[in-house]
Design a protein around this motif. Structure first.
Motif, PDB file in Angstrom:
ATOM      1  N   LEU A   2       0.822  -1.217   0.000  1.00 24.60           N
ATOM      2  CA  LEU A   2       0.000   0.000   0.000  1.00 24.60           C
ATOM      3  C   LEU A   2       0.858   1.270   0.000  1.00 24.60           C
ATOM      4  O   LEU A   2       0.444   2.316   0.495  1.00 24.60           O
ATOM      5  CB  LEU A   2      -0.984   0.027   1.182  1.00 24.60           C
ATOM      6  N   ARG A  44      -6.837   6.309 -11.866  1.00 18.61           N
ATOM      7  CA  ARG A  44      -6.619   6.861 -10.527  1.00 18.61           C
ATOM      8  C   ARG A  44      -6.384   8.361 -10.668  1.00 18.61           C
ATOM      9  O   ARG A  44      -5.539   8.777 -11.456  1.00 18.61           O
ATOM     10  CB  ARG A  44      -5.408   6.212  -9.847  1.00 18.61           C
ATOM     11  N   GLY A 104      -6.183  -1.945  -9.258  1.00 19.26           N
ATOM     12  CA  GLY A 104      -5.604  -1.419  -8.024  1.00 19.26           C
ATOM     13  C   GLY A 104      -4.287  -0.735  -8.279  1.00 19.26           C
ATOM     14  O   GLY A 104      -3.949  -0.405  -9.416  1.00 19.26           O
ATOM     15  N   CYS A 105      -3.545  -0.536  -7.210  1.00 18.78           N
ATOM     16  CA  CYS A 105      -2.303   0.236  -7.279  1.00 18.78           C
ATOM     17  C   CYS A 105      -1.091  -0.680  -7.132  1.00 18.78           C
ATOM     18  O   CYS A 105      -1.207  -1.835  -6.718  1.00 18.78           O
ATOM     19  CB  CYS A 105      -2.269   1.281  -6.167  1.00 18.78           C
ATOM     20  N   CYS A 108       0.129  -3.482  -4.027  1.00 20.97           N
ATOM     21  CA  CYS A 108      -0.974  -3.558  -3.066  1.00 20.97           C
ATOM     22  C   CYS A 108      -1.646  -4.917  -3.162  1.00 20.97           C
ATOM     23  O   CYS A 108      -2.171  -5.274  -4.225  1.00 20.97           O
ATOM     24  CB  CYS A 108      -1.995  -2.457  -3.331  1.00 20.97           C
ATOM     25  N   VAL A 136      -4.344  -5.729  -1.802  1.00 17.55           N
ATOM     26  CA  VAL A 136      -5.801  -5.604  -1.645  1.00 17.55           C
ATOM     27  C   VAL A 136      -6.482  -5.430  -2.997  1.00 17.55           C
ATOM     28  O   VAL A 136      -7.496  -6.072  -3.284  1.00 17.55           O
ATOM     29  CB  VAL A 136      -6.144  -4.416  -0.709  1.00 17.55           C
ATOM     30  N   GLN A 137      -5.927  -4.549  -3.842  1.00 20.65           N
ATOM     31  CA  GLN A 137      -6.527  -4.256  -5.156  1.00 20.65           C
ATOM     32  C   GLN A 137      -8.019  -3.938  -4.983  1.00 20.65           C
ATOM     33  O   GLN A 137      -8.903  -4.720  -5.351  1.00 20.65           O
ATOM     34  CB  GLN A 137      -6.316  -5.430  -6.123  1.00 20.65           C
ATOM     35  N   CYS A 138      -8.289  -2.772  -4.407  1.00 27.30           N
ATOM     36  CA  CYS A 138      -9.665  -2.448  -4.017  1.00 27.30           C
ATOM     37  C   CYS A 138     -10.532  -1.966  -5.177  1.00 27.30           C
ATOM     38  O   CYS A 138     -11.727  -1.739  -5.003  1.00 27.30           O
ATOM     39  CB  CYS A 138      -9.673  -1.416  -2.898  1.00 27.30           C
ATOM     40  N   CYS A 178      -1.001   4.669   0.986  1.00 27.49           N
ATOM     41  CA  CYS A 178      -2.422   4.858   0.727  1.00 27.49           C
ATOM     42  C   CYS A 178      -3.114   5.203   2.052  1.00 27.49           C
ATOM     43  O   CYS A 178      -2.780   4.644   3.102  1.00 27.49           O
ATOM     44  CB  CYS A 178      -2.982   3.553   0.162  1.00 27.49           C
ATOM     45  N   PHE A 198      -5.930   4.359   3.050  1.00 27.02           N
ATOM     46  CA  PHE A 198      -6.642   3.198   3.609  1.00 27.02           C
ATOM     47  C   PHE A 198      -5.698   2.281   4.384  1.00 27.02           C
ATOM     48  O   PHE A 198      -6.136   1.352   5.048  1.00 27.02           O
ATOM     49  CB  PHE A 198      -7.343   2.403   2.508  1.00 27.02           C
ATOM     50  N   LEU A 213      -6.002  -1.033   6.671  1.00 19.24           N
ATOM     51  CA  LEU A 213      -5.714  -2.243   5.878  1.00 19.24           C
ATOM     52  C   LEU A 213      -4.335  -2.824   6.209  1.00 19.24           C
ATOM     53  O   LEU A 213      -4.022  -3.944   5.820  1.00 19.24           O
ATOM     54  CB  LEU A 213      -5.815  -1.940   4.378  1.00 19.24           C
TER      55      LEU A 213
HETATM   56  S1  SF4 Z   1      -6.167  -0.208  -1.004  1.00 19.21           S
HETATM   57 FE1  SF4 Z   1      -6.942   0.407  -3.022  1.00 19.21          FE
HETATM   58  S2  SF4 Z   1      -6.416   2.610  -3.196  1.00 19.21           S
HETATM   59 FE2  SF4 Z   1      -5.155   1.741  -1.530  1.00 19.21          FE
HETATM   60  S3  SF4 Z   1      -3.229   1.122  -2.524  1.00 19.21           S
HETATM   61 FE3  SF4 Z   1      -4.587  -0.684  -2.536  1.00 19.21          FE
HETATM   62  S4  SF4 Z   1      -5.622  -0.617  -4.532  1.00 19.21           S
HETATM   63 FE4  SF4 Z   1      -4.755   1.431  -4.165  1.00 19.21          FE
END
Ligand code: SF4
Length: 622
Positions: free
Chosen positions: A73, A182, A292-293, A296, A298-300, A499, A501, A505
């Protein structure tokens, strides 16, 4: 230098010249990266009172030390410039790949001044810089320009940060779109790029960032699985599936989100209209992949395919903020419409919050008879009229008819037409995001008095404070120290490259461990507090040097419950925004009336000699 690529590019588009300089190691230590390092360079490179679209005006792209370090992240970068809306400092950050790829290209930051005669884009290419012709890209949408650049370079893997037609038309709502999905959207930095005839920044390369302790970063990453399965299981699970859309319905029911230009209540929408814009309902209809980014797990984000009688588009799932702006704010419960509005913003390079807020303002003006249908080019812009919403968004994006003055966003449009001031919902001209100050009263101070007004991603009492019981959150005594302490985490995210989040996270405490492994930072907690206060102050000092004082920062009365709502969960609530401001400045030890930092404060924080010189010439306050 551990944690940095070590180079900064200073580019002059007027003369097609550039310098590659060593990153100032002292500034890297004092300001770290992102918004604060960007503000320090801007303070140095851009003389006070430079008109925002003048050749001397500077726009910068600044990575953070977490970028390209494999830190989870840790992929965010920041765009800095003067804001054409507020006339003060602007920083806006985005994820995607650009920050890490800027470092792959060998640079920590790029600052651009001058005005090119013809459209150009900048290529950072493995330690080299090219200013390339972009005449064929001018007028193209973001995805069209992205595809043409990749074709021209024969490289589909480059990362791009581009403006769309919105930036080319110098719209106050113009953002910078990263990798087509983004957005560093807020405050109008895309217009500053447009004024320079700069279509975008493109990065590629094979360089690496030296780390103090590679194995340390890898070890912290390994721990993440435990967090994702344990304490962090609920937020990680939610973000992995429906991302930020998970909380759209609950935020509307709490009236945390804006409803009907912040004058409405949840009962103005049906249950179905609210549910329609949640990820749980939209994903089965539209989702065909994940997004996503960099770095990361999570790839939200999500890839969406919207297909109906008129549109067949592939786009990204709107974030919660954009759904509020094109949903509840307009009394719109049609998910095709909200998604298409979001697509227009990504393609034409607009800030979804400002565009949605401007539409909501115009709708309320129209419903109250301030505009005729003829003045709106025949568009019957009634609450929830999906065809009218899309037609008006298209007018703005096509820079046509009524869409031309609307490109200035709501406050400039009110000034242009000389009406509708009573329906503005802005902080210093920036449309308020989808976490309101009546539900989260601490945000009233942040929206009004952060150096970049109107942001929920800046520090203070913040969004979580809104979930406190009413007797706590609407008590305005002694908020100053907590408000000041709340700056720390947000300034930290905004300068390190994490990030936002990551606050929930990632496991608590790992951020500072990551920073230690990346750059050998061995700060005690009070040192991080100092860094955060320095970050806030250098951003604020840009404004103070411009002559802006506390009185110059406003928030629309409606957004602080003046008058209060008459229905819904927030009926009767008025927020004492000025008391919150008084408390904050008192806790900072700054002048309550003007918001000027004291000399003693600046000296104690350290590293702000340039600010002392400007604000206290010959030892006396300017
Ligand atoms: S949680 Fe979402 S916004 Fe944050 S780095 Fe991961 S993919 Fe990007």
């Amino acid at each position: 230098m551990d944690g940095y690529a070590g180079k900064v590019a200073i580019i002059d588009l007027t003369n097609k010249a550039y310098e590659i300089k060593d990153l100032n190691p002292q500034w890297a230590k004092l300001f770290v990266g992102g918004a604060a390092l960007g503000a320090r360079y801007l303070y140095d490179l851009m003389p006070a009172h430079t008109p925002v679209f003048a050749p001397e005006s500077v726009v910068g792209f600044v990575s953070g030390p977490t970028n390209l370090t494999k830190t989870f992240l840790g992929g965010r970068y920041t765009v800095v410039s003067k804001s054409p809306v507020t006339g003060g400092f602007n920083d806006a950050s985005a994820g995607g790949n650009l920050g890490p790829f800027m470092r792959k290209a060998g640079f920590d930051a790029v600052f651009v001044k001058g005005i090119s005669e013809k459209p150009v884009y900048i290529l950072l290419d493995d330690g080299k810089i090219e200013i390339r012709d972009a005449q064929a890209l001018w007028g193209k949408t973001v995805s069209e320009a992205d595809a043409l650049i990749k074709e021209e370079l024969g490289d589909s893997k480059v990362s791009t940060a581009l403006i769309g037609p919105g930036g080319e038309h110098l719209s106050n709502m113009a953002g910078v779109i990263t990798d087509c999905h983004r957005a560093a959207a807020r405050g109008g930095s895309g217009a500053v790029m447009g004024s320079k005839k700069l279509k975008g920044l493109v990065c590629r390369g094979n360089q690496i960032v030296p780390l103090k302790d590679d194995a340390g970063v890898a070890a912290i990453n390994k721990e993440w699985n435990d967090h994702a399965k344990g304490r962090g299981a609920v937020p990680v699970g939610k973000f992995k599936t429906t991302g930020t859309t998970s909380d759209y319905d609950s935020s509307v029911y709490l009236a945390d989100a804006g409803i009907k230009n912040w004058a409405g209540a949840p009962e103005d929408l049906t249950e179905e209209q609210i549910k329609n814009l949640t990820g749980a309902v939209m994903d089965p209809k539209y989702k065909y992949g994940k997004l996503g980014c960099h770095a990361c797990p999570v790839q939200c984000g999500a890839k969406y395919h919207i297909k109906n009688d008129k549109y067949d588009i592939k786009t990204s799932r709107p974030e919660y903020e954009s759904l509020g702006a094109f949903g509840s704010m307009l009394l719109n419960g049609d998910s095709d419409c909200a998604n298409i509005c979001n697509w227009y913003c990504n393609e034409y390079g607009y800030d979804t919050l400002s565009l949605g807020g401007t539409l909501a303002w115009l709708m309320e003006c129209y419903e109250n008879g301030l505009f005729t249908i003829e003045e709106l080019d025949g568009i019957d812009l009634k609450w929830g009229n999906t065809e009218a919403i899309l037609a008006m968004v298209k007018k703005i994006c096509d820079y046509e008819g009524i869409g031309i003055p609307l490109n200035g966003a709501s406050r400039a449009a009110a000034q242009h037409f000389g009406r509708g001031f009573e329906y503005l919902t802005t902080a210093s001209g920036i449309e308020i995001p989808m976490h309101g100050a009546r539900y989260n009263p601490g945000l009233a101070r942040t929206f009004q008095y952060d150096p970049t007004p109107g942001r929920h991603v800046k520090g203070g009492l913040g969004v979580p404070y809104g979930h406190q019981p009413p007797e706590v959150k609407y008590n305005y005594e002694d908020t100053g120290e907590r408000d000041k302490a709340g700056i720390e985490s947000w300034e930290f995210f905004n300068i390190s490259g994490f990030c936002n989040f990551s606050g929930f996270l990632l496991a608590p405490g790992v951020h500072y461990r990551y920073m230690e492994a990346i750059g050998g930072y061995s700060f005690k907690p009070e040192d991080w507090t100092n860094l955060a206060l320095r970050s806030f102050t250098i951003r604020d000092a840009f404004n103070k040097r411009e002559g802006l004082r506390r009185k110059d920062f406003d928030i629309s009365p409606r957004n602080v419950g003046k008058p209060p709502l008459e229905k819904g969960p927030l009926a009767g609530i008025t927020v004492d925004n000025e008391k919150l401001g008084d408390n904050f400045y008192a806790a900072m030890g700054w002048d309550i009336e003007t918001g000027m930092p004291s000399k003693e404060f600046l000296e104690n924080i350290g590293g702000l000699e340039c600010v002392i010189e400007d604000l206290y010439p010959e030892g006396k306050l300017l």
